[in-house]
Design an enzyme around this catalytic site. Structure first.
Site, PDB file in Angstrom:
ATOM      1  N   ASP A  29       0.266  44.766 -23.232  1.00  0.00           N
ATOM      2  CA  ASP A  29       0.990  45.975 -22.837  1.00  0.00           C
ATOM      3  C   ASP A  29       0.842  46.254 -21.343  1.00  0.00           C
ATOM      4  O   ASP A  29       0.123  45.549 -20.641  1.00  0.00           O
ATOM      5  CB  ASP A  29       0.510  47.163 -23.684  1.00  0.00           C
ATOM      6  N   HIS A 331       7.819  30.952 -19.861  1.00  0.00           N
ATOM      7  CA  HIS A 331       7.615  31.349 -21.257  1.00  0.00           C
ATOM      8  C   HIS A 331       8.477  30.548 -22.234  1.00  0.00           C
ATOM      9  O   HIS A 331       8.382  30.748 -23.435  1.00  0.00           O
ATOM     10  CB  HIS A 331       7.923  32.827 -21.395  1.00  0.00           C
ATOM     11  N   ASP A 332       9.359  29.684 -21.726  1.00  0.00           N
ATOM     12  CA  ASP A 332      10.221  28.867 -22.595  1.00  0.00           C
ATOM     13  C   ASP A 332       9.793  27.405 -22.650  1.00  0.00           C
ATOM     14  O   ASP A 332      10.429  26.604 -23.352  1.00  0.00           O
ATOM     15  CB  ASP A 332      11.671  28.891 -22.084  1.00  0.00           C
TER      16      ASP A 332
END
Ligand code: GLC
Ligand code: CA
Length: 563
Positions: A29, A331-332
């Protein structure tokens, strides 16, 4: 060449859901990020790219936005965001937002209205068509498997989604869509954000008439990327965005543009185009996929000669005309040390070598969270442990088509996007210090050994090496602006190049494999004055590069020479 802050910067990419959980719900977060700003400052990076933090039902981890001006509940509040921006700025860090313009969530109020009836004012915000011959309007295949068309009962028509069916594509032919998006972008600019990464931007325009893709094998769906990638209208829209809005702010922009080479990229990033500062290209990410195979999942070994060719082409074509964005991971993508290095015996050496490469090229280097400690791929036993929508769709589709579970899982272990999405490994305590609860996706069991705390303690760690690379960039202009030249183009194991700016010449020597090849530099290279700037091994002071040098596994050295 124009000098600007974003050429001199290093960007650190945060995937918020996996970075740090501050309240024990297992989900990273904003307050988690806030508590690590000092860590990032210490590392020396300049810009933080935040993957989407907007309100989202999370079918694709935030890339399905249901409110562009609100924060995802699990990540915190707008007050948390404002504090994060303030605190980042107070430390001299910039914040780059992820801008998802190609599609929204199917829970966005625009789409809810759009699907409600054919004459709703929002109908044309999305791409609706009647079916053809009892099937979808055309044969395009989605990035996430299956048709790009989803049938909707309410009005008996199909809507188009290049990604998951929960991500309907916006209709950028509609000027009202353009206006709404500009208004939203301006809203974020006024908050003081420092830049944007433009998600899937190559696809916001589709071929007129949405024609079928070429289908020699009569398949139900075909990869028709040419019909929805990098079309002329994308440039018109980006130029409009730039002149009407972005131009007035001192920000940086990077577009995600798959399917192009450097000549085409110039139409986005050419100095005089007025579109984007740089783009993420994918050519080096495709070196381990069978071309013409079933996309990224059809794996083949990569080879260094191809990597040299691709990267040299980008370096050369863009020099003096546009700017590169250099990355091994995001992130891919799988973890680079597992993909292009050795995540076993030579994990540390190979991670440092790969880092040396990206940081010594011309262009802005991007570091993806965890790369700086050499995090590795994950190999989950069961599909149940994976979370990614693309992975699950691929699995389902392949089994339906009769592929063996074992083969599918093998591809998933190598290529699933979840390889990069396991939680950041902060320390050796339970759940790697990522959360006090149960993480949304399992932590890589190697966290006891591979974690930030251990890396900070070890002066020879990958982390300290990254710090040094980043610091060197601030010290030597040639690392930022020097002109690239490839040496030994035919050597299949060693990658050697120089960068030249005025009197300064960098010599970069990289052994890309675990063997010990012999290096012989071209005799015309003037080695009379050389200073070693960085290396991943201890190099003796009198190392004689004039003769033949045997390199050690994954050895990397950077020298400063006299031009
Ligand atoms: C981009 C993002 C990816 C996302 C897709 C759809 O490729 O990087 O994570 O799934 O766009 O938004
Ligand atoms: Ca949390």
């Amino acid at each position: 060449m124009n000098k600007t802050w974003w050429k001199e910067s290093v960007v650190y990419q945060i995937y918020p859901i996996s970075f740090l959980d501050s309240n024990g719900d297992g989900i990273g977060d904003l307050r988690g990020i806030l508590s690590k700003l000092d860590y990032l400052k210490e590392l020396g990076v300049d810009v933080v790219w935040l993957c989407p933090i907007y309100k989202s039902p999370n079918h694709d981890n935030g890339y399905d936005i249901s409110d562009y001006k609100d924060i995802m509940e699990q990540f915190g509040t707008m007050e948390d965001f404002d504090e994060l921006l303030r605190e980042a700025h107070a430390r001299g860090l910039k914040i780059m937002m992820d801008l998802v313009l190609n599609h929204t969530s199917d829970e966005h109020p625009w789409f809810i209205e759009s699907r409600s009836s054919k004459d709703n004012p929002k109908r044309d915000f999305y791409i609706w068509r009647k079916g053809k011959d009892g099937g979808p309007p055309n044969n395009w295949e989605s990035y996430f498997s299956g048709s790009v068309w989803e049938y909707d009962d309410t009005t008996g028509e199909y809507y188009l989604h290049l990604y998951s069916k929960h991500q309907p594509d916006l209709n950028w032919e509609n000027p009202d869509v353009v206006d709404c998006m500009h208004e939203m972008i301006e809203w974020w600019l006024k908050k003081g954000v420092d830049g944007f990464r433009l998600d899937a931007i190559a696809h916001i325009a589709k071929a007129v008439g949405l024609p079928d893709g070429d289908n020699p094998h009569h398949l139900p769906t075909v990869r028709a990327y040419d019909l929805f990638s990098n079309l002329e209208h994308v440039h018109t829209l980006l130029h409009q965005l730039y002149t009407e809005l972005l131009f007035h702010y001192d920000i940086m922009t990077v577009g995600e543009t798959s399917g192009l080479g450097p000549e085409e990229a110039l139409s986005y990033v050419g100095d005089t185009r007025g579109e984007l500062n740089m783009v993420f290209q994918f050519e080096h990410m495709q070196l381990d996929a069978v071309s013409g195979g079933s996309g990224k999942w059809d794996i083949r070994p990569w080879n260094l000669l191809e990597l040299k060719k691709v990267m040299s082409n980008w370096q050369t074509v863009l020099h003096g005309r546009g700017w590169n964005a250099n990355y091994w991971c995001n992130h891919d993508q799988p973890r680079p040390v597992s993909r292009f290095g050795d995540d076993g015996r030579y994990r540390v050496e190979s991670a440092k070598m790969l880092a040396t490469f990206m940081h010594m090229l011309e262009g802005t280097p991007y570091i993806y969270q965890g790369e700086e400690i050499g995090m590795t791929n994950i190999a989950f036993d069961s599909i149940e442990d994976y979370r990614d929508v693309e992975t699950h769709n691929f699995y389902r589709d392949q089994l339906k088509q009769g592929a063996s579970e074992e083969k599918v899982m093998q591809a998933i272990r190598q290529k699933s996007r979840d390889n990069a999405r396991t939680p950041m490994q902060w320390d050796g305590t339970k759940e790697a210090g990522f959360t006090t609860g149960t993480p949304w996706i399992a932590v890589n069991p190697n966290y006891r050994e591979i974690n930030v705390e251990a890396a900070l303690r070890d002066p020879d760690s990958i982390l300290h090496y990254y710090k040094k690379l980043i610091a060197l960039r601030k010290e030597h202009e040639v690392i930022v602006y020097g002109k690239y030249e490839l040496l030994l183009p035919d050597d299949p194991e060693i990658y050697v190049f120089t960068r030249t700016l005025g009197e300064a010449k960098l010599l970069v020597i990289l052994n890309f494999f675990g063997r010990e090849p012999e290096l012989q530099l071209p005799p015309e290279l003037d080695l009379s004055a050389k200073e070693l700037l960085i290396s991943n091994y201890a190099v003796a002071g009198d190392d004689d590069l004039g003769g033949t040098v045997r390199l050690r596994p994954y050895e990397a050295r950077v020298y400063m020479l006299q031009a």
